[in-house]
Design a protein around this motif. Sequence first.
Motif, short mmCIF file in Angstrom:
data_model
loop_
_atom_site.label_atom_id
_atom_site.label_comp_id
_atom_site.label_asym_id
_atom_site.label_seq_id
_atom_site.Cartn_x
_atom_site.Cartn_y
_atom_site.Cartn_z
N ARG A 110 29.09 50.92 20.51
CA ARG A 110 30.22 49.99 20.57
C ARG A 110 30.89 49.86 19.21
NH1 ARG A 110 28.41 45.01 21.53
NH2 ARG A 110 26.17 45.46 21.56
N ALA A 111 30.07 49.85 18.13
CA ALA A 111 30.64 49.74 16.78
C ALA A 111 31.49 50.96 16.44
CB ALA A 111 29.52 49.57 15.77
N TRP A 130 18.89 49.39 22.64
CA TRP A 130 19.90 48.36 22.41
C TRP A 130 20.62 48.58 21.09
CZ3 TRP A 130 22.50 45.36 25.44
CH2 TRP A 130 21.97 45.01 26.69
N PHE A 131 19.92 49.08 20.07
CA PHE A 131 20.62 49.36 18.82
C PHE A 131 21.50 50.59 18.96
CE2 PHE A 131 18.57 45.96 16.78
CZ PHE A 131 19.25 45.74 15.59
N ALA A 132 21.11 51.55 19.79
CA ALA A 132 22.00 52.66 20.08
C ALA A 132 23.25 52.16 20.82
CB ALA A 132 21.27 53.72 20.91
N LYS A 161 25.12 41.22 20.24
CA LYS A 161 26.37 40.69 19.69
C LYS A 161 27.58 41.40 20.29
CE LYS A 161 24.80 37.87 16.34
NZ LYS A 161 25.19 36.47 16.13
N GLU A 162 28.57 40.59 20.65
CA GLU A 162 29.82 41.15 21.15
C GLU A 162 30.70 41.54 19.95
OE1 GLU A 162 30.87 41.84 24.19
OE2 GLU A 162 28.99 41.18 25.13
N ALA A 184 31.49 35.41 10.99
CA ALA A 184 30.62 36.03 11.99
C ALA A 184 30.34 37.49 11.64
CB ALA A 184 31.25 35.93 13.38
N LEU A 185 31.35 38.20 11.16
CA LEU A 185 31.16 39.60 10.75
C LEU A 185 30.26 39.67 9.52
CD1 LEU A 185 31.78 42.62 10.86
CD2 LEU A 185 33.92 42.14 9.61
N ALA A 186 30.49 38.80 8.56
CA ALA A 186 29.67 38.81 7.35
C ALA A 186 28.22 38.49 7.67
CB ALA A 186 30.23 37.81 6.34
#
Length: 563
Positions: A215-216, A208-210, A140-141, A148-150
Motif C-alpha cells: 500500500r505504501a 501484514w507488513f508486506a 494503519k490506513e 500521524a505520519l511522523a
Amino acid sequence: MLGAIAMTPAAAVTASSGSSSGTADHGTPIAATGAPPDGRADYKTFTALFEQYEAWRKKAGAGVMADYSPATVDERRERLRRFQAELPRFAVARWDRHQQVDYLAVRAQMDLMDFTLNVTKPWARDPGLYVDELQRLAYKELPLEGDALAELRAQLRAIPAYLTQARVNLDAVAADYADLALHSLSNGDGVGHGMPYRAVEPAGLVGWFADLRGRAEVQQPELVGDIVAAEAAIAGFRDWLAAARPAMTDDAGVGKPAYDWFLRQVRLMPYDSDQIVTLAERELERHWANYTTERHRNRKLPELPLPTSAEEYEAQLAATDAKIRKWLRDEEIITIPNYIPETYQEVGYNAPWIVRPEGPMFWEQVQFRDASPDHLHATFPGHRFDGMTRARVAHPIRRHISDSGRTEGWGFYLEETALQLGLFDDRPRTRELIYIFGIFRAARTIGDVKMQRNEMGVEETMRFWKGWTPYLDDNVARVDAGIYIRRPPGYGMTYTIGAMQLQKLLVDRKRQLGENFSLKDFHDYLMNTGRLPVSLLRYDLTGQDDEIGRLWRHVPLSDVIAG
C-alpha cells in the motif's frame, strides 16, 4: 423499582465518605483479620488514591512498543508495592456496602497488576506479545499526514531495536507461547480477530507488513524504506525464535495454586478451579442434552441454510436487529436509551460477509444461518450496547473497571435467557444454535482451567473442543486457545461461570423482592452500575454478604509464589 438499594452507584457511593479523617493510619492488616480494614482514612481519600493509581497504570502501559526492559519492570513493581501498602489505612469497615464494593474492586485491580508483573510476565514468557504489538501497526490506513505520519515513521524505525530488546527480555519462554507466536508470524489466523478485511488474509505478521509495504508503494512511497527495514528485523526475530524453540520448554499455564489465588483475589469468584470444572462439566452435558432433544424435536424441519449472497446476509442482519429491538421493548426486557443508534450498521456487528475457499468458519456457520445468537451476545443488547451504556457511567471508580465475568457473562446470559423468554419460539432451528454456543462455552471453560493448571496444552485443548463442538474448525479452536492461555487467567471460563453468577443474582433478587421484582429494572441495574465482578454486584444490589465475607481476607501474592 429496585427499591432503596438501587440508587445509582454514582450517587449511592458518594452519599457518605466514611470517617472524615484523612490521617494516615495503617490500621490492622487485612490478611490477619479476614475483615474489612478499619483504619482512619476516608472514602474521598481512597478515590483520590485510585485516580493516582489509574493514571500511573495507563501511563505504564501506554503506546505501541512499550518498554519492558528489566529496570523498567522493576520500577513498576516498586511503584505498585507503594500503592498496595496504602490499602490497609482506610476505614472500610465503617463505609456503606457500595463503598466497600469499590474497595474490593480496586484491591482486585492492583492484584491483577501484581499478578502480571510477577507471574504471567508476558514480556519474558510470550513472544506473541511483540508480534501482536507490531501487527497492529500494519493495520494503519494510508496515506497519513502531519503528526500521524511522523508517529508511524518513528514507530517503524523503532522496530529493529524493539525486537533486539525482545530477545533479551524473553528469557523464560513457554513452549505453547513460542509455537503460537511462530504460527502468528507466518500464518493468518483464519478468523480475522480485530483485523481490517482482506479478500485474502495476509500470512501473519510477515504478510501484514508486506501488505503495508504494498500500500505504501502506491500511497506513501517515502515510508517504503522504513517498512523494508522493519520487515528485515521481523524476519530476523522469526528466525531467532525458530532456532531457539527447542530450548523453550516452560509451561504456559500459571499452575493450580496461582490460578486459584487469581480466581479469588482478582476475579473475586466464589468458586475455586475444581468447582469451576465441575460446574462446566455439568453445563456441557446439559447443553448437549438440550441440543440432542431439540434436534429430535425439529427432525422433520429443514436445516437452516447458509445465505448465498452478501445482500441476503445483510437483509437477515437488518431483520434480526429490528426483531430484537421490538422484542426488547414489547416484552419490557431492558431500557433502550435514546443515545443508542437506531440501526445495526451504526451499532456494528461481529461477522462481515466473507466467502472463504474452505467454507465458513465456526462463528460464520452460526451467524450466517441466523444472526440472532451472536447479535444478542456481541451487539444488541450485548457487548456493543453494553459498551455504550458503560461509557455513560460517571462514577470515578466504576467507570474504569471492566470485569470479563460481568461482560462475557452478560453476553452469554442473554442467549439462553432470550430463548427462555420466547424470542425463538418461531425459530426452532435457531434454538439449536443457542445450544451449540452453550456447548462451546462450557467446553472452553474446562479447557481454560486445564490449560492454566498445565493439565492440557494448546493442541490437546483444540482436540477436546473439536470433539465436543459442532462446526468447530482448527482456526477458531487455535485462536480461542491462544486467547485463553495468553490473557489473564480465567477469561475463557467467565462466559459460562459469569452467566451462572448472573442467573444466581437474578434468583436472589427475585426472591428478595417477590412480586415487586422487575426483569427490566434488573437488567437496567446491570447496564448502569459499572462492569464489576458479579460477586460485588450481588452484594451491591442485594446486600447478601455470604460471598463477600470470604473475600475480605487478603492473601498476598508473594505468599503463593513463595509456596
